[in-house]
Write a protein that holds these residues in place. Structure first.
Motif, short mmCIF file in Angstrom:
data_model
loop_
_atom_site.label_atom_id
_atom_site.label_comp_id
_atom_site.label_asym_id
_atom_site.label_seq_id
_atom_site.Cartn_x
_atom_site.Cartn_y
_atom_site.Cartn_z
N ALA A 1 0.84 -1.20 0.00
CA ALA A 1 0.00 0.00 0.00
C ALA A 1 0.87 1.25 0.00
CB ALA A 1 -0.92 -0.01 1.21
N SER A 2 2.03 1.17 0.65
CA SER A 2 2.93 2.33 0.70
C SER A 2 3.48 2.65 -0.68
CB SER A 2 4.09 2.05 1.65
OG SER A 2 3.62 1.88 2.96
N LEU A 3 3.82 1.63 -1.45
CA LEU A 3 4.34 1.88 -2.80
C LEU A 3 3.23 2.38 -3.72
CD1 LEU A 3 6.94 1.83 -4.43
CD2 LEU A 3 6.28 -0.41 -5.27
N ALA A 4 2.04 1.84 -3.56
CA ALA A 4 0.91 2.32 -4.37
C ALA A 4 0.65 3.80 -4.07
CB ALA A 4 -0.34 1.48 -4.08
N LEU A 5 0.72 4.16 -2.81
CA LEU A 5 0.53 5.56 -2.42
C LEU A 5 1.65 6.44 -2.98
CD1 LEU A 5 -1.34 7.41 -0.82
CD2 LEU A 5 0.01 6.87 1.22
N ALA A 6 2.86 5.93 -2.97
CA ALA A 6 3.99 6.68 -3.52
C ALA A 6 3.78 6.94 -5.01
CB ALA A 6 5.29 5.92 -3.30
N GLU A 7 3.32 5.94 -5.73
CA GLU A 7 3.08 6.11 -7.16
C GLU A 7 1.98 7.14 -7.43
OE1 GLU A 7 2.38 2.16 -8.61
OE2 GLU A 7 4.52 1.67 -8.63
N LYS A 8 0.93 7.11 -6.61
CA LYS A 8 -0.15 8.08 -6.76
C LYS A 8 0.34 9.50 -6.48
CE LYS A 8 -3.89 4.90 -5.65
NZ LYS A 8 -4.87 4.48 -4.66
N LYS A 9 1.13 9.66 -5.43
CA LYS A 9 1.63 10.98 -5.09
C LYS A 9 2.63 11.49 -6.13
CE LYS A 9 0.77 10.70 -0.14
NZ LYS A 9 1.36 10.58 1.20
N LEU A 10 3.40 10.59 -6.71
CA LEU A 10 4.32 11.02 -7.78
C LEU A 10 3.51 11.51 -8.97
CD1 LEU A 10 7.07 11.39 -9.05
CD2 LEU A 10 7.01 8.97 -9.72
N ALA A 11 2.43 10.82 -9.30
CA ALA A 11 1.57 11.27 -10.41
C ALA A 11 0.98 12.64 -10.10
CB ALA A 11 0.47 10.25 -10.66
N LEU A 12 0.57 12.85 -8.84
CA LEU A 12 0.05 14.17 -8.44
C LEU A 12 1.13 15.24 -8.55
CD1 LEU A 12 -2.09 13.14 -5.33
CD2 LEU A 12 -2.95 14.00 -7.52
N ALA A 13 2.36 14.89 -8.18
CA ALA A 13 3.46 15.84 -8.29
C ALA A 13 3.72 16.21 -9.74
CB ALA A 13 4.73 15.25 -7.66
N GLN A 14 3.67 15.22 -10.60
CA GLN A 14 3.91 15.49 -12.02
C GLN A 14 2.79 16.35 -12.61
OE1 GLN A 14 4.35 11.37 -13.11
NE2 GLN A 14 6.58 11.47 -13.01
N THR A 15 1.56 16.12 -12.17
CA THR A 15 0.44 16.94 -12.62
C THR A 15 0.61 18.38 -12.12
OG1 THR A 15 -1.03 15.03 -12.65
CG2 THR A 15 -2.08 17.20 -12.55
N MET B 1 3.38 19.84 -11.46
CA MET B 1 4.49 20.43 -12.23
C MET B 1 3.98 20.97 -13.56
SD MET B 1 7.65 20.46 -11.06
CE MET B 1 8.77 20.22 -12.43
N GLN B 2 3.11 20.23 -14.21
CA GLN B 2 2.57 20.68 -15.50
C GLN B 2 1.76 21.95 -15.33
OE1 GLN B 2 0.45 17.25 -16.92
NE2 GLN B 2 2.31 16.21 -17.60
N GLY B 3 1.10 22.07 -14.19
CA GLY B 3 0.33 23.28 -13.89
C GLY B 3 1.18 24.37 -13.26
N THR B 4 2.47 24.16 -13.20
CA THR B 4 3.46 25.07 -12.59
C THR B 4 3.18 25.41 -11.13
OG1 THR B 4 2.43 27.12 -13.41
CG2 THR B 4 4.10 26.08 -14.84
N ASP B 5 2.51 24.51 -10.44
CA ASP B 5 2.33 24.68 -8.99
C ASP B 5 3.50 23.95 -8.33
OD1 ASP B 5 1.55 24.93 -6.38
OD2 ASP B 5 -0.43 24.02 -6.64
#
Length: 105
Positions: free
Chosen positions: A36-50, A52-56
Motif C-alpha cells: 500500500a505504501s508503494l501504491a501511495l507513492a506512485e499516486k503521489k508522484l503522479a500528483l506531483a507530475q500533474t 508540475m505541469q500546472g506550474t504549482d
C-alpha cells in the motif's frame, strides 16, 4: 502571482530523488499490488507530475517529498518482512538441530 512562481523553483531534483526511490523499491521486488505504501507513492508522484505541469511547484514538491518517503517506507517494510522470514527459517533450523542433538545424548 509571478512572485509566487519565482519563490518556488521547479522541484526537478526532488522528482529525480522520488523516481530513484520508487525504482529502488521496485528493484527489490516490491510492487504496488503488494505494498500500500508503494501504491501511495506512485499516486503521489503522479500528483506531483500533474502539479508540475500546472506550474504549482510548491505543491509538486510536497507531493514528491511525500512520494519519496512512502517509497522508502515500502522498501523498509519489504526488507523487514524479508528479515523476519529469514529469522523464522533460522529459528526453525536451530530447533531442528537441537532436536537432533537431543537424540544423540
Amino acid at each position: 502571482m509571478l512572485s509566487a512562481c519565482a519563490s518556488a523553483p521547479a522541484p526537478n531534483e526532488q522528482l529525480r530523488l522520488t523516481e530513484q526511490a520508487l525504482s529502488q523499491a521496485q528493484a527489490l521486488g516490491v510492487s504496488a499490488e503488494q505494498s500500500a505504501s508503494l501504491a501511495l507513492a506512485e499516486k503521489k508522484l503522479a500528483l506531483a507530475q500533474t502539479a508540475m505541469q500546472g506550474t504549482d511547484f510548491k505543491q509538486a514538491r510536497v507531493y514528491a517529498e511525500q512520494a519519496e518517503l512512502d517509497a522508502r517506507l515500502a522498501e523498509a517494510e519489504h526488507l523487514t518482512q524479508k528479515s523476519q522470514m529469514q529469522l523464522a527459517e533460522l529459528s526453525n533450523a536451530i530447533n531442528r538441530l537441537r532436536k537432533q542433538l537431543g537424540g544423540l545424548q
